[in-house]
Design a protein around this motif. Structure first.
Motif, PDB file in Angstrom:
ATOM      1  N   UNK A   8       4.854  19.097  12.409  1.00 20.20           N
ATOM      2  CA  UNK A   8       3.421  19.700  12.459  1.00 20.20           C
ATOM      3  C   UNK A   8       2.573  18.910  11.810  1.00 20.20           C
ATOM      4  N   UNK A   9       2.679  17.844  11.293  1.00 21.08           N
ATOM      5  CA  UNK A   9       1.611  16.858  11.027  1.00 21.08           C
ATOM      6  C   UNK A   9       2.350  15.270  11.303  1.00 21.08           C
ATOM      7  N   UNK A  10       1.684  14.296  11.272  1.00 21.33           N
ATOM      8  CA  UNK A  10       2.210  12.830  11.566  1.00 21.33           C
ATOM      9  C   UNK A  10       3.247  12.710  10.363  1.00 21.33           C
ATOM     10  N   UNK A  11       4.373  11.899  10.756  1.00 21.49           N
ATOM     11  CA  UNK A  11       5.575  11.895   9.818  1.00 21.49           C
ATOM     12  C   UNK A  11       4.621  10.778   8.635  1.00 21.49           C
ATOM     13  N   UNK A  39      -1.597  -0.570  10.025  1.00 23.33           N
ATOM     14  CA  UNK A  39      -0.800  -0.660  11.283  1.00 23.33           C
ATOM     15  C   UNK A  39       0.041   0.612  11.463  1.00 23.33           C
ATOM     16  N   UNK A  40       0.678   0.537  10.150  1.00 28.12           N
ATOM     17  CA  UNK A  40       1.779   1.897  10.117  1.00 28.12           C
ATOM     18  C   UNK A  40       1.035   3.506  10.394  1.00 28.12           C
ATOM     19  N   UNK A  41      -0.022   3.301   9.612  1.00 26.03           N
ATOM     20  CA  UNK A  41      -0.702   4.672   9.479  1.00 26.03           C
ATOM     21  C   UNK A  41      -1.223   4.945  11.254  1.00 26.03           C
ATOM     22  N   UNK A  42      -1.919   3.915  11.668  1.00 23.23           N
ATOM     23  CA  UNK A  42      -2.131   4.148  13.158  1.00 23.23           C
ATOM     24  C   UNK A  42      -1.241   4.510  13.963  1.00 23.23           C
ATOM     25  N   UNK A  43       0.179   3.953  13.895  1.00 25.63           N
ATOM     26  CA  UNK A  43       1.298   4.095  14.683  1.00 25.63           C
ATOM     27  C   UNK A  43       1.684   5.442  14.532  1.00 25.63           C
ATOM     28  N   UNK A  44       1.758   5.962  13.219  1.00 25.72           N
ATOM     29  CA  UNK A  44       2.151   7.304  13.064  1.00 25.72           C
ATOM     30  C   UNK A  44       1.350   8.446  13.606  1.00 25.72           C
ATOM     31  N   UNK A  45      -0.086   8.079  13.719  1.00 23.68           N
ATOM     32  CA  UNK A  45      -0.913   9.237  14.111  1.00 23.68           C
ATOM     33  C   UNK A  45      -0.933   9.098  15.503  1.00 23.68           C
ATOM     34  N   UNK A  54      -9.973   7.978   8.342  1.00 25.89           N
ATOM     35  CA  UNK A  54     -10.198   7.090   9.843  1.00 25.89           C
ATOM     36  C   UNK A  54     -10.092   5.576   9.407  1.00 25.89           C
ATOM     37  N   UNK A  55     -10.639   5.448   7.974  1.00 27.73           N
ATOM     38  CA  UNK A  55     -10.766   3.774   7.740  1.00 27.73           C
ATOM     39  C   UNK A  55      -9.249   3.353   7.620  1.00 27.73           C
ATOM     40  N   UNK A  56      -8.317   4.360   7.300  1.00 27.54           N
ATOM     41  CA  UNK A  56      -6.817   3.714   6.982  1.00 27.54           C
ATOM     42  C   UNK A  56      -6.347   3.757   8.444  1.00 27.54           C
ATOM     43  N   UNK A  57      -6.794   4.369   9.379  1.00 29.25           N
ATOM     44  CA  UNK A  57      -6.212   4.502  10.596  1.00 29.25           C
ATOM     45  C   UNK A  57      -6.378   3.216  11.367  1.00 29.25           C
ATOM     46  N   UNK A  58      -7.586   2.513  11.022  1.00 30.46           N
ATOM     47  CA  UNK A  58      -7.668   1.159  11.510  1.00 30.46           C
ATOM     48  C   UNK A  58      -7.565   0.090  10.796  1.00 30.46           C
ATOM     49  N   UNK A  69       0.744  -1.073   0.010  1.00 28.15           N
ATOM     50  CA  UNK A  69       0.043   0.037  -0.135  1.00 28.15           C
ATOM     51  C   UNK A  69       0.811   1.270   0.054  1.00 28.15           C
ATOM     52  N   UNK A  70       0.357   2.297  -0.375  1.00 30.80           N
ATOM     53  CA  UNK A  70       1.143   3.593  -0.467  1.00 30.80           C
ATOM     54  C   UNK A  70       0.015   4.780  -0.232  1.00 30.80           C
ATOM     55  N   UNK A  71      -0.389   4.927   0.956  1.00 24.51           N
ATOM     56  CA  UNK A  71      -1.401   5.889   1.609  1.00 24.51           C
ATOM     57  C   UNK A  71      -1.011   7.237   1.166  1.00 24.51           C
TER      58      UNK A  71
END
Length: 388
Positions: free
Chosen positions: A332-335, A214-220, A207-211, A169-171
Motif C-alpha cells: 500500500x506504500x513503498x517498502x 539512492x535507496x529511497x529513490x529505488x523504493x519509490x 522530495x529531497x530524500x528522493x533525490x 542515514x535512517x530516513x
C-alpha cells in the motif's frame, strides 16, 4: 482475588486498580503473537544463513520476556519518575546514536547499531519514546515558566536528532520522529496554517530524500512502477497472503519464510497471512487498533496538559510504526524496513516499544498525588503541604 481487592493498599494493588488493564492485556496479546510467529518464521531463516535452527527463537524469547518486564515495571512508575527516566535515557541514547556514526556496525550502507553481547543495540529506537515524553514536558513548561523557553529547546532537540538520523542515514526513523513532533505541536495548539506549513516541509523533505538517497529513490520508483526493478520480496509477500486465504494454510505450512530473507522481521505479517489467514491478520490489526483508540479515549478525560501531549506522541509513534510495517507488506506504500511492534524479530525494537507502552500506561494511570501540571521544580522533591 485478594491481590485485586479494593481494600488492598499494597503498591501492586494500587497499580492494578489504576492501570488501563485493557491496553495492558492487548500488549501481552501482541507479545503472544510474537512468540507464535517467531516459531513459524525464524527456523527457516536461521537454517538459510547457516545458524542454529532455534537461534532466533531463543533470542526473541529472551527479548520479549525482558520487554514484558520493562513494560510492566515502567507502568508502575509515577509521572515524575517517567519524565526523569525519559530525560536520562534520552540523553544516554542521544550519545549512543552519535557513537554509531564513529563505532557503529555498518549494515546495507547505514550505521545504526552498536555491537553488544547477544544482540546489536539500535539507540535511535529508544529516542522515539524519550523524545515524545521530554517534548511533551517542554511544550507544557513554556506556559508555566517564563524562564524556560520550552518551544525553542524542543526544536533544538529535534534538530539534533534530525542531523544524527540523517547522518546514519535512517530516513524511516526520522519520518516517525518528525510526524510525532508535528502531531504534538498540533495538540499543543499549533494553528492549522502552521500545520500546513509543517506538512509542506515534510513533503519537501521527502522530495529531497528522493533525490539525495539512492535507496529511497529505488523504493519509490519500484512502488510507482511495478514493471521496473526488482519486486521479488513484495511479490512473494502478496502471493503469501493469497495462498493463506481466509483461514490460512496451517501452522508450519507456509512457504514465504523459506523464500524471504527478512521473513522473521520486516515481512512477518506475510507469514501470519499465509499460515493463519486473513482472520488472524484482522485480529492483529484489531489489537493494535484497540490499544491506540483506547489510549486516545482516555486522553479525552485527561486534564493534565503534559500527559495529553506526551501520550499523544507516544501512541502516534506506536501506531505509525505498525501501520508502516503492515501497509508496506501489503504494497500500500513503498517498502520500508520497519518492525511490527512486539511481533517482528529484534531486541531493540521490542524493548523500545515496551518502554513506550510502559510510559503510556504509567502516564494514563489515575494518580491523585500528581499535580495537574508540572511546574518548574519538577525534578526536585515536592514540598507542597509541608511546614517550614
Amino acid at each position: 482475588m485478594p491481590g485485586f481487592s479494593r481494600s488492598d493498599d499494597s503498591p501492586f494493588g494500587r497499580w492494578w486498580r489504576s492501570v488501563d488493564r485493557t491496553t495492558l492485556i492487548c500488549a501481552f496479546i501482541l507479545i503472544g503473537f510474537g512468540y507464535i510467529l517467531m516459531l513459524a518464521a525464524s527456523p527457516a531463516v536461521a537454517v538459510r544463513i547457516g545458524a542454529s535452527r532455534n537461534m532466533f527463537i531463543l533470542k526473541q524469547v529472551m527479548f520479549l520476556t525482558v520487554a514484558g518486564t520493562i513494560m510492566t515495571g515502567v507502568s508502575m512508575l509515577s509521572r515524575r519518575t517517567v519524565l526523569r527516566l525519559a530525560m536520562v535515557c534520552g540523553a544516554l541514547m542521544l550519545g549512543a546514536t552519535l557513537l554509531t556514526l564513529v563505532h557503529g556496525i555498518e549494515i546495507k550502507g547505514a550505521r545504526r547499531w552498536i555491537a553488544l553481547p547477544l544482540m546489536s543495540l539500535q539507540p535511535s529506537e529508544f529516542l522515539k519514546p524519550c523524545f515524545a515524553v521530554v517534548t511533551g514536558w517542554l511544550l507544557t513548561q513554556r506556559r508555566l515558566s517564563r524562564y524556560l523557553p520550552g518551544m525553542l529547546i524542543a526544536f533544538v532537540l529535534y534538530g539534533i536528532i534530525l542531523m544524527l538520523l540523517k547522518s546514519q542515514p535512517d530516513i524511516g526513523m526520522l519520518t516517525v520522529v518528525t510526524l510525532v513532533f508535528l502531531i504534538q505541536l498540533f495538540v499543543d495548539g499549533l494553528s492549522l496554517a502552521l500545520v500546513g506549513v509543517g506538512v509542506a516541509l515534510i513533503i519537501a523533505a521527502g522530495i529531497s530524500a528522493f533525490f539525495l538517497f539512492h535507496h529511497v529513490r529505488s523504493r519509490v520508483e519500484r512502488f510507482l512502477h511495478p514493471d521496473v526493478g526488482d519486486h521479488y520480496q513484495i511479490d512473494t509477500a502478496l502471493r503469501a497472503f493469497g495462498n493463506g486465504g481466509l483461514a490460512g494454510r496451517g501452522p508450519g505450512e507456509g512457504r514465504v519464510k523459506d523464500l524471504l530473507p527478512d521473513a522473521h522481521a520486516d515481512f512477518v505479517f506475510a507469514v501470519a497471512g499465509e499460515e493463519y489467514g486473513m482472520i488472524v491478520c484482522m485480529l492483529i490489526i484489531l489489537v493494535f487498533s484497540v490499544i491506540i483508540i483506547r489510549t486516545l479515549l482516555r486522553l479525552i478525560r485527561e486534564d493534565n496538559a503534559f500527559v495529553v501531549i506526551a501520550v499523544t506522541g507516544l501512541i502516534s509513534g506506536f501506531g505509525f510504526q505498525a501501520f508502516v510495517n503492515m501497509a508496506s507488506t501489503l504494497h500500500l506504500i513503498p517498502t520500508k524496513g520497519m518492525t511490527l511492534p512486539f511481533i517482528s524479530y529484534g531486541g531493540s525494537s521490542a524493548m523500545s516499544i515496551a518502554l513506550a507502552l510502559g510510559m503510556v500506561l504509567a502516564l494514563t494511570r489515575h494518580q491523585p498525588g500528581d499535580r495537574a501540571n508540572f511546574g518548574s521544580p519538577l525534578l526536585t522533591p515536592r514540598t507542597q503541604g509541608r511546614t517550614p
